[in-house]
Design a protein around this motif. Structure first.
Motif, PDB file in Angstrom:
ATOM      1  N   SER A 200       0.836  -1.194   0.000  1.00 32.75           N
ATOM      2  CA  SER A 200       0.000   0.000   0.000  1.00 32.75           C
ATOM      3  C   SER A 200       0.870   1.243   0.000  1.00 32.75           C
ATOM      4  O   SER A 200       2.090   1.164   0.185  1.00 32.75           O
ATOM      5  CB  SER A 200      -0.905  -0.003   1.241  1.00 32.75           C
ATOM      6  N   GLN A 201       0.233   2.388  -0.177  1.00 33.48           N
ATOM      7  CA  GLN A 201       0.971   3.638  -0.170  1.00 33.48           C
ATOM      8  C   GLN A 201       1.658   3.866   1.175  1.00 33.48           C
ATOM      9  O   GLN A 201       2.814   4.317   1.230  1.00 33.48           O
ATOM     10  CB  GLN A 201       0.020   4.811  -0.482  1.00 33.48           C
ATOM     11  N   ASP A 202       0.967   3.546   2.262  1.00 27.18           N
ATOM     12  CA  ASP A 202       1.558   3.730   3.597  1.00 27.18           C
ATOM     13  C   ASP A 202       2.759   2.800   3.787  1.00 27.18           C
ATOM     14  O   ASP A 202       3.790   3.193   4.365  1.00 27.18           O
ATOM     15  CB  ASP A 202       0.505   3.449   4.676  1.00 27.18           C
ATOM     16  N   ALA A 203       2.627   1.561   3.293  1.00 17.06           N
ATOM     17  CA  ALA A 203       3.723   0.606   3.438  1.00 17.06           C
ATOM     18  C   ALA A 203       4.934   1.035   2.614  1.00 17.06           C
ATOM     19  O   ALA A 203       6.079   0.898   3.050  1.00 17.06           O
ATOM     20  CB  ALA A 203       3.256  -0.789   3.015  1.00 17.06           C
ATOM     21  N   LEU A 204       4.651   1.576   1.406  1.00 20.35           N
ATOM     22  CA  LEU A 204       5.749   2.064   0.578  1.00 20.35           C
ATOM     23  C   LEU A 204       6.452   3.235   1.244  1.00 20.35           C
ATOM     24  O   LEU A 204       7.690   3.331   1.223  1.00 20.35           O
ATOM     25  CB  LEU A 204       5.229   2.486  -0.800  1.00 20.35           C
ATOM     26  N   PHE A 205       5.657   4.134   1.838  1.00 17.76           N
ATOM     27  CA  PHE A 205       6.249   5.292   2.518  1.00 17.76           C
ATOM     28  C   PHE A 205       7.088   4.838   3.716  1.00 17.76           C
ATOM     29  O   PHE A 205       8.181   5.362   3.973  1.00 17.76           O
ATOM     30  CB  PHE A 205       5.138   6.241   2.981  1.00 17.76           C
ATOM     31  N   GLU A 206       6.586   3.840   4.445  1.00 20.29           N
ATOM     32  CA  GLU A 206       7.329   3.320   5.595  1.00 20.29           C
ATOM     33  C   GLU A 206       8.637   2.654   5.154  1.00 20.29           C
ATOM     34  O   GLU A 206       9.692   2.809   5.780  1.00 20.29           O
ATOM     35  CB  GLU A 206       6.459   2.308   6.347  1.00 20.29           C
ATOM     36  N   LYS A 207       8.576   1.942   4.003  1.00 21.54           N
ATOM     37  CA  LYS A 207       9.776   1.290   3.485  1.00 21.54           C
ATOM     38  C   LYS A 207      10.814   2.346   3.084  1.00 21.54           C
ATOM     39  O   LYS A 207      12.033   2.186   3.319  1.00 21.54           O
ATOM     40  CB  LYS A 207       9.404   0.404   2.298  1.00 21.54           C
ATOM     41  N   LEU A 208      10.340   3.459   2.488  1.00 21.71           N
ATOM     42  CA  LEU A 208      11.243   4.534   2.105  1.00 21.71           C
ATOM     43  C   LEU A 208      11.887   5.159   3.341  1.00 21.71           C
ATOM     44  O   LEU A 208      13.085   5.485   3.334  1.00 21.71           O
ATOM     45  CB  LEU A 208      10.477   5.604   1.315  1.00 21.71           C
ATOM     46  N   GLN A 209      11.113   5.301   4.424  1.00 24.36           N
ATOM     47  CA  GLN A 209      11.678   5.825   5.664  1.00 24.36           C
ATOM     48  C   GLN A 209      12.750   4.889   6.223  1.00 24.36           C
ATOM     49  O   GLN A 209      13.785   5.340   6.741  1.00 24.36           O
ATOM     50  CB  GLN A 209      10.560   6.018   6.700  1.00 24.36           C
ATOM     51  N   ASN A 210      12.506   3.599   6.113  1.00 22.18           N
ATOM     52  CA  ASN A 210      13.474   2.630   6.610  1.00 22.18           C
ATOM     53  C   ASN A 210      14.802   2.722   5.830  1.00 22.18           C
ATOM     54  O   ASN A 210      15.887   2.640   6.410  1.00 22.18           O
ATOM     55  CB  ASN A 210      12.908   1.217   6.501  1.00 22.18           C
ATOM     56  N   TYR A 211      14.679   2.907   4.506  1.00 17.04           N
ATOM     57  CA  TYR A 211      15.893   3.084   3.705  1.00 17.04           C
ATOM     58  C   TYR A 211      16.656   4.332   4.130  1.00 17.04           C
ATOM     59  O   TYR A 211      17.893   4.348   4.178  1.00 17.04           O
ATOM     60  CB  TYR A 211      15.540   3.183   2.220  1.00 17.04           C
ATOM     61  N   LYS A 212      15.907   5.398   4.430  1.00 19.96           N
ATOM     62  CA  LYS A 212      16.546   6.637   4.861  1.00 19.96           C
ATOM     63  C   LYS A 212      17.290   6.429   6.178  1.00 19.96           C
ATOM     64  O   LYS A 212      18.401   6.948   6.384  1.00 19.96           O
ATOM     65  CB  LYS A 212      15.493   7.739   5.029  1.00 19.96           C
ATOM     66  N   LYS A 213      16.715   5.660   7.057  1.00 13.35           N
ATOM     67  CA  LYS A 213      17.380   5.386   8.331  1.00 13.35           C
ATOM     68  C   LYS A 213      18.638   4.525   8.123  1.00 13.35           C
ATOM     69  O   LYS A 213      19.658   4.708   8.803  1.00 13.35           O
ATOM     70  CB  LYS A 213      16.411   4.690   9.294  1.00 13.35           C
ATOM     71  N   LEU A 214      18.549   3.566   7.171  1.00 11.96           N
ATOM     72  CA  LEU A 214      19.737   2.775   6.847  1.00 11.96           C
ATOM     73  C   LEU A 214      20.856   3.666   6.318  1.00 11.96           C
ATOM     74  O   LEU A 214      22.032   3.494   6.660  1.00 11.96           O
ATOM     75  CB  LEU A 214      19.389   1.704   5.809  1.00 11.96           C
ATOM     76  N   LEU A 215      20.476   4.635   5.486  1.00  9.97           N
ATOM     77  CA  LEU A 215      21.466   5.578   4.946  1.00  9.97           C
ATOM     78  C   LEU A 215      22.068   6.429   6.058  1.00  9.97           C
ATOM     79  O   LEU A 215      23.295   6.602   6.133  1.00  9.97           O
ATOM     80  CB  LEU A 215      20.804   6.479   3.892  1.00  9.97           C
ATOM     81  N   ASP A 216      21.224   6.959   6.937  1.00  8.23           N
ATOM     82  CA  ASP A 216      21.705   7.813   8.022  1.00  8.23           C
ATOM     83  C   ASP A 216      22.630   7.068   8.972  1.00  8.23           C
ATOM     84  O   ASP A 216      23.527   7.675   9.578  1.00  8.23           O
ATOM     85  CB  ASP A 216      20.520   8.392   8.811  1.00  8.23           C
ATOM     86  N   ASN A 217      22.437   5.768   9.103  1.00  8.88           N
ATOM     87  CA  ASN A 217      23.267   4.978  10.009  1.00  8.88           C
ATOM     88  C   ASN A 217      24.454   4.312   9.297  1.00  8.88           C
ATOM     89  O   ASN A 217      25.160   3.499   9.891  1.00  8.88           O
ATOM     90  CB  ASN A 217      22.413   3.911  10.710  1.00  8.88           C
ATOM     91  N   GLY A 218      24.661   4.673   8.042  1.00  8.32           N
ATOM     92  CA  GLY A 218      25.834   4.178   7.322  1.00  8.32           C
ATOM     93  C   GLY A 218      25.741   2.740   6.870  1.00  8.32           C
ATOM     94  O   GLY A 218      26.774   2.122   6.567  1.00  8.32           O
ATOM     95  N   LEU A 219      24.517   2.185   6.808  1.00 12.94           N
ATOM     96  CA  LEU A 219      24.369   0.782   6.420  1.00 12.94           C
ATOM     97  C   LEU A 219      24.218   0.608   4.915  1.00 12.94           C
ATOM     98  O   LEU A 219      24.371  -0.507   4.407  1.00 12.94           O
ATOM     99  CB  LEU A 219      23.174   0.156   7.146  1.00 12.94           C
ATOM    100  N   ILE A 220      23.892   1.676   4.211  1.00 13.11           N
ATOM    101  CA  ILE A 220      23.862   1.638   2.758  1.00 13.11           C
ATOM    102  C   ILE A 220      24.529   2.905   2.243  1.00 13.11           C
ATOM    103  O   ILE A 220      24.684   3.892   2.982  1.00 13.11           O
ATOM    104  CB  ILE A 220      22.426   1.520   2.192  1.00 13.11           C
ATOM    105  N   LEU A 221      24.894   2.888   0.981  1.00  9.40           N
ATOM    106  CA  LEU A 221      25.539   4.033   0.352  1.00  9.40           C
ATOM    107  C   LEU A 221      24.503   4.982  -0.228  1.00  9.40           C
ATOM    108  O   LEU A 221      23.337   4.604  -0.462  1.00  9.40           O
ATOM    109  CB  LEU A 221      26.494   3.570  -0.751  1.00  9.40           C
ATOM    110  N   GLN A 222      24.915   6.228  -0.471  1.00  8.70           N
ATOM    111  CA  GLN A 222      24.009   7.229  -1.010  1.00  8.70           C
ATOM    112  C   GLN A 222      23.436   6.785  -2.352  1.00  8.70           C
ATOM    113  O   GLN A 222      22.249   6.951  -2.629  1.00  8.70           O
ATOM    114  CB  GLN A 222      24.749   8.568  -1.171  1.00  8.70           C
ATOM    115  N   GLY A 223      24.287   6.195  -3.196  1.00  6.73           N
ATOM    116  CA  GLY A 223      23.825   5.741  -4.503  1.00  6.73           C
ATOM    117  C   GLY A 223      22.782   4.648  -4.401  1.00  6.73           C
ATOM    118  O   GLY A 223      21.820   4.608  -5.179  1.00  6.73           O
TER     119      GLY A 223
END
Length: 236
Positions: A200-223
């Motif tokens: 759903s749209q809410d689930a997609l938005f939540e998944k995008l937030q999770n990716y942002k948190k992974l980025l902020d914590n250095g677990l994934i690269l910016q690219g």
């Protein structure tokens, strides 16, 4: 006659000139430096103080007597400074000359023809040795550089692969998201999420937030984040 100068008298060099030069050169030779050939100027008129050319395994030395032979000027050029050597044969002797990489040309005239030829051959041999050594050093340096580049690429590929495997999307509640406490099993479990098209749209938005948190914590690269973000936004 001293044994040390006999080997330099094969082409009718002046014994007195050779003895005087070798006695002065004893204090000028570097470690592991050996005299290979000595050419002595021979002018048609009586030459009491002729110029000489000394060739060693490291350099070429021009010896020019001054002040009626009481002093002598020495000018040397290392073999890797030389660009070329030349011999011009005249009716009375030859002119031996060489040029440097700085466009300087040095000439000594009235060198007996046989001596001039021997000096030319010796000079060519030494310059070829320098050139061969330079080529070998360049090849070794290139091999080391290529090995270093290959090693760096292997490390980068390993690091990227580990990050991609570890950075599979993790669906958790934003309030309870603590990346530093994730276990390997939790990361593996996260790979079982439904495909983006089924969320759903809410689930997609939540998944995008999770990716942002992974980025902020250095677990994934910016690219990687940008790629995930673009893919999620295409379904929103």
């Amino acid at each position: 006659m001293k044994e040390q100068i006999k080997k330099f008298l094969n082409e009718e060099q002046d014994p007195k000139a050779i003895e005087k030069i070798t006695s002065k050169l004893n204090d000028l030779l570097m470690k592991n430096e050996e005299i290979g050939y000595i050419g002595v100027q021979k002018k048609p008129a009586l030459t009491v103080f002729p110029d000489s050319i000394v060739m060693t395994n490291k350099r070429i030395i021009i010896c020019q007597p001054k002040n009626l032979g009481l002093s002598m000027d020495f000018t040397d050029y290392s073999w890797d400074d030389l660009e070329a050597a030349f011999v011009k044969e005249n009716i009375l002797g030859s002119v031996f000359s060489f040029s440097t990489k700085t466009d300087m040309q040095i000439s000594i005239d009235y060198i007996p023809k046989t001596q001039a030829r021997k000096m030319y051959t010796f000079a060519k041999e030494q310059m070829d040795l320098v050139k061969t050594g330079a080529i070998f050093n360049n090849i070794v340096a290139e091999d080391i550089q290529f090995e270093s580049i290959d090693s760096t690429r292997e490390i980068e590929e390993m690091d990227t692969e580990e990050v991609i495997n570890f950075a599979e999307i993790i669906t958790v509640s934003p309030a309870n998201f603590h990346p530093e406490n994730l276990s390997f099993n939790e990361v593996q479990e996260s790979t079982k999420d439904s495909s983006l098209s089924e969320l759903s749209q809410d689930a997609l938005f939540e998944k995008l937030q999770n990716y942002k948190k992974l980025l902020d914590n250095g677990l994934i690269l910016q690219g990687e984040y940008d790629a995930y973000k673009k893919e999620i936004l295409s379904f929103m």
